[in-house]
Design an enzyme around this catalytic site. Structure first.
Site, PDB file in Angstrom:
ATOM      1  N   ASP A  90      -1.120   1.242  -3.848  1.00 55.00           N
ATOM      2  CA  ASP A  90      -1.931   0.135  -4.371  1.00 55.00           C
ATOM      3  C   ASP A  90      -3.318   0.582  -4.807  1.00 55.00           C
ATOM      4  O   ASP A  90      -4.157  -0.240  -5.165  1.00 55.00           O
ATOM      5  CB  ASP A  90      -2.028  -1.003  -3.352  1.00 55.00           C
TER       6      ASP A  90
ATOM      7  N   ASP B 113      -2.717   6.188  -3.532  1.00 58.94           N
ATOM      8  CA  ASP B 113      -1.557   5.605  -2.869  1.00 58.94           C
ATOM      9  C   ASP B 113      -1.015   4.464  -3.719  1.00 58.94           C
ATOM     10  O   ASP B 113      -1.500   4.216  -4.828  1.00 58.94           O
ATOM     11  CB  ASP B 113      -1.898   5.157  -1.445  1.00 58.94           C
TER      12      ASP B 113
ATOM     13  N   ASP C  44      -5.946   1.995  -3.209  1.00 59.89           N
ATOM     14  CA  ASP C  44      -7.181   1.873  -2.426  1.00 59.89           C
ATOM     15  C   ASP C  44      -7.505   3.137  -1.632  1.00 59.89           C
ATOM     16  O   ASP C  44      -8.484   3.175  -0.896  1.00 59.89           O
ATOM     17  CB  ASP C  44      -7.157   0.638  -1.515  1.00 59.89           C
TER      18      ASP C  44
ATOM     19  N   SER D 199       0.821  -1.213   0.000  1.00 56.33           N
ATOM     20  CA  SER D 199       0.000   0.000   0.000  1.00 56.33           C
ATOM     21  C   SER D 199       0.855   1.265   0.000  1.00 56.33           C
ATOM     22  O   SER D 199       1.644   1.484  -0.898  1.00 56.33           O
ATOM     23  CB  SER D 199      -0.959  -0.045   1.197  1.00 56.33           C
TER      24      SER D 199
END
EC number: 5.4.2.10
Length: 446
Positions: free
Chosen positions: A241, A239, A243, A100
């Protein structure tokens, strides 16, 4: 949390804590737990842009193939993309390789069930139990060994789905995007180009090492300057990843997860789409968020910090909008996890539908000044139940009345107590926070 699984899958420094050997075990045992009722299970794998992604993907793949799975490689894709495609393709499981918003040295492995949701505690415990015991799982041979195929077109299927969640295009809207040099670097550009927006991008040239490095939702400063420089209508920061979403208005001001949730909640309420007139947030949402909802007749439910707790509350009680100040926003009518790109098009769609600039929409929520202080203690749980601390917090809350609030909670990973105070002025926040910190240091400090 168990030995391997934390609050969001398995994470660690790639090739140290999160080794290829561990990734192999996660593939073998995790794949088995999620697919043991299927004769030839299909499992999707996606990853972000970290240099360690290929290494961990290879090891994870070997583990999955060793139990006879058919693996579909998605390549670089966002976490919500994996969640959506797992359910949409009727796969038995999905796996995302990402840490992330963490720095490039870290990586992580996160599983999704066939419904597109993250694993339950019981499933994680079962995987851990198998990993710590002797490996007695079946070992298929010959034609029964698993196979791997590429499904790189899955990303386009996911983008098509996102576009179908709105009825408008974004022609004439100038959008600046910051992809954190992560999983959305190609996806977000294609998404907004397909929606006919005028796009300017930064943080969209990943090289394997620059993910989250000075760009993205945790470093929005460059995007704030970029929006003003390009005279854009809105800035969108994702961000690593994909999400999370943090936005920037046309004046260069930050629009965090609280404000995005408020803007979307108000619009959804007006068109009759907000279930039970309620938004789910964590205890860290700003007091101004709750007051803004109250002013327009909406309710809020608070959970512990973490998007998994927001999701639990939403699923258990039938709510369809929730999230965190950090930008994890869940539109449960559309997808089973926080989704930065979905949040982005919903937010821009509100601008299109209302004809209002983002600054005007965001200004309807007045943010209360906030101070957060950390205090090292001997025993954080004992400290929180101390009568001397509880008495001081009670005294401060009475003085603040409805014009502020206090939140004292333990750190999840360190021997710290976090003291958060919101009030009408920054000076009041500092004053009251210092009072509480002083009591902790005098009576409970390390």
């Amino acid at each position: 949390m168990g030995k391997f699984f934390g609050t969001d899958g398995v994470r660690g420094v790639a090739n140290e804590g999160l080794t290829p050997e561990l990734a192999f075990k996660l593939g073998r045992f995790g794949g088995y737990v999620l697919t043991k009722d299927s004769e030839r299970p299909r499992i999707l794998i996606g990853r972000d842009t970290r240099v360690s992604g290929h290494m961990l993907e290879g090891a994870l793949l070997a583990g999955l193939l060793s139990i006879g799975a058919e693996v579909m490689r998605l390549g670089v894709i966002s976490t919500p993309g994996v969640a959506y495609l797992t359910k949409a393709t009727s796969a038995q499981a999905g796996v995302m390789i990402s840490a992330s918003h963490n720095p490039v040295e870290d990586n992580g492995i996160k599983f999704f069930g066939p419904d597109g949701f993250k694993l339950t505690d019981a499933q994680e415990n079962e995987i851990e139990s198998l990993m710590e015991g002797e490996d007695n799982l079946p070992r298929p041979t010959g034609a029964d060994i698993g196979v791997v195929n590429d499904y790189f077109e899955g990303g386009q299927k996911y983008l098509s789905y996102l576009k179908d969640t709105i009825d408008n295009d974004f022609e004439g809207i100038h959008i600046a995007i910051d992809c954190a040099n992560g999983a959305t670097s190609s996806l977000a550009t294609h998404l907004f180009a397909d929606l006919e927006a005028d796009i300017y991008s930064i943080g969209s040239s990943p090289d394997g090492l620059n993910i989250n490095d000075g760009f993205g939702s945790t470093h929005p400063e460059k995007l704030q300057e970029f929006v003003v420089e390009k005279n854009a209508d809105i800035g969108l920061a994702f961000d690593g990843d994909g999400d999370r979403l943090i936005a920037v208005d046309e004046k260069g001001n930050l629009v965090d997860g609280d404000k995005i949730m408020f803007i979307c909640a108000k619009y959804m309420h007006e068109i009759g789409m907000l279930r039970k007139d309620t938004v789910v947030s964590t205890v860290m949402s700003n007091l101004g968020f709750y007051k803004a909802l109250e002013n327009i007749g909406l309710n809020s439910n608070k959970t512990s910090v973490g998007d998994r707790y927001v999701m639990e509350e939403m699923r258990q009680n039938g709510y369809n909008l929730g999230g965190e100040q950090s930008g994890h926003i869940i539109f449960l009518d559309y997808i089973t996890t926080g989704d930065g790109m979905l949040s982005a098009i919903q937010l821009v769609n509100v601008m299109r539908e209302t004809g209002k600039p983002l600054s005007e929409l965001a200004d309807e929520m007045v943010v209360f000044p906030q101070v957060l202080k950390n205090v090292r203690v001997m025993d954080k749980n004992q400290a929180l139940s101390s009568s001397v601390l509880l008495d001081e917090v009670d005294a401060v809350e009475k003085e603040l009345g409805e014009d502020g609030r206090v939140l004292v909670r333990p750190s999840g990973t360190e021997p710290l107590v976090r003291v958060m105070v919101e009030a009408k002025t920054k000076e009041e926040c500092e004053q009251y926070a210092d009072r509480i910190v002083s009591v902790i240091e005098q009576h409970l400090g390390a």
